[in-house]
Design an enzyme around this catalytic site. Sequence first.
Site, PDB file in Angstrom:
ATOM      1  N   GLU A  91       0.786  -1.222   0.000  1.00 33.54           N
ATOM      2  CA  GLU A  91       0.000   0.000   0.000  1.00 33.54           C
ATOM      3  C   GLU A  91       0.819   1.274   0.000  1.00 33.54           C
ATOM      4  O   GLU A  91       0.283   2.360  -0.219  1.00 33.54           O
ATOM      5  CB  GLU A  91      -1.010   0.011   1.161  1.00 33.54           C
ATOM      6  CG  GLU A  91      -0.445  -0.094   2.546  1.00 33.54           C
ATOM      7  CD  GLU A  91      -0.505  -1.524   3.065  1.00 33.54           C
ATOM      8  OE1 GLU A  91      -0.719  -1.698   4.271  1.00 33.54           O
ATOM      9  OE2 GLU A  91      -0.318  -2.470   2.272  1.00 33.54           O
ATOM     10  N   ASN A  92       2.129   1.193   0.252  1.00 39.39           N
ATOM     11  CA  ASN A  92       2.944   2.389   0.106  1.00 39.39           C
ATOM     12  C   ASN A  92       3.245   2.720  -1.343  1.00 39.39           C
ATOM     13  O   ASN A  92       3.795   3.779  -1.635  1.00 39.39           O
ATOM     14  CB  ASN A  92       4.252   2.256   0.892  1.00 39.39           C
ATOM     15  CG  ASN A  92       5.059   1.045   0.484  1.00 39.39           C
ATOM     16  OD1 ASN A  92       4.572  -0.085   0.538  1.00 39.39           O
ATOM     17  ND2 ASN A  92       6.313   1.252   0.090  1.00 39.39           N
TER      18      ASN A  92
END
Length: 470
Positions: free
Chosen positions: A290-291
């Site tokens: 998700e980064n």
Amino acid sequence: MMASAAEAIADIEDGASVGIAGFGLSHRYPSTLISALAEKGTRGLTVYCNGLGQPGFPTGHVLAENHQIAHLVTCFSARPGVVSEAEKQIDAGEMTLEMVPQGTLVERMRAGGAGLAAIYTPTGFGSEIAEGKDIRYFDGRPYVLERAITTDFALIRAQQADHFGNVVFRGGSQNFNVSFAKAARVTIVEAEEIVETGAIAPEDVDLPGVFVTRVVPITVRMDIRNLPKRANRPPSSAKEYLGKPALTREQIGRRAAALLPDNSVVNLGAGLPVQVANWVRDRPVVLHAENGLLNYGGFATDEELDPDLHDAGGMFVTTRDGTSFFDSVTSFEIARGGRLYAVILGTYQVGANGDLANWSAPGMIGGGIGGAMDLAAGAQHVFTTLEHCDSRGRPKLVERCEFPLTMPNCVDAIITDLALLRRPSRGGRDPGRFTLEEIAAGFTVDEVLSMTGMSVDVADPVGVMQEAWL
């Protein structure tokens, strides 16, 4: 361009709201600007961030240590193993706290930067995050109203910037920078390299200069190779139950990896789930972080370590053919948009009805929501990897979760160091009870059931976990 960080932050006055980018404990915090703001001593700040970072280093924790933060809006207020200065101030009532899911935070920032007043999101429904908020149903599904966010200032870090303010990020380091910059009235960028306008090709610009107010050179850096690490049991060591070794953390990851079909897109949560990455190997399984990474590889060796290539759990990783990078808004579009076959999450407890509780435990000040709520709401399947019992021998698989919920009725498969349990996919109906399908070699079904706090069905026959990956 401005000559110094002190000059760039000079108008951040008491009571200002500031978005501070950076990811995890140490990844690409705007340390030059944070250090200047700490030196200035501005107080009463409202700080928006994924987390304050590693205490004792030039991250957002410096501002907490200086008692400069009045209100904290964050995805991570506490992490296991240490009580930070921010937690002490929150507990004492000196700092107020708002916990927010990671995808919701960047989407609220995106909305604020786009001139919108609010958004409806499926994230957080059924948890305390949604308490007191407007709930609307669209096509039969509940959505939570979240207000957009705008800030006075944003502090971000980039690899390169030009005098027009055009910005380039490197690798997986876009994350929060883009949405935070767009939501701010004044965006201040610290850059590793500042070049003349025109030196950055138009197609290489990650953030256009219209969103950037000031640019300063980086003068304060973090040595990520030598940061202290939380003591965890080595991945190759096994916990013992009834005097017998269970699966190691590596083997839990190996069994979870074997559940993934080819050509699936899968998110790996922080902690134990990251072990899955090393067992995907050359299979056509696409890993999502998700980064802002898609189709990354296994853990990097010390020789391969790149500070801009890490997963959402902070592990440095490698790339594969077809790897792509993007910001956190895009990442959660992938997650909430239903493009993930599965998310694999660590957890504190799983309830017999599939409830997931993985962001806060007794004694924590707030907790660590991260992206789990968004991921659980958007993925087609939710898998959990965990140790069967906690450090005091209490079952983590329980009839009813006692800890704050991440999402109700969402877990499809449980992979522990003693067992694999699954239930039919949700599909708009009650999927019923979990079925014990496999156990760790050396244990009996009765032994595993004696350490399981939820009622389950038992397959006939029950397989052996270690045999499933041969």
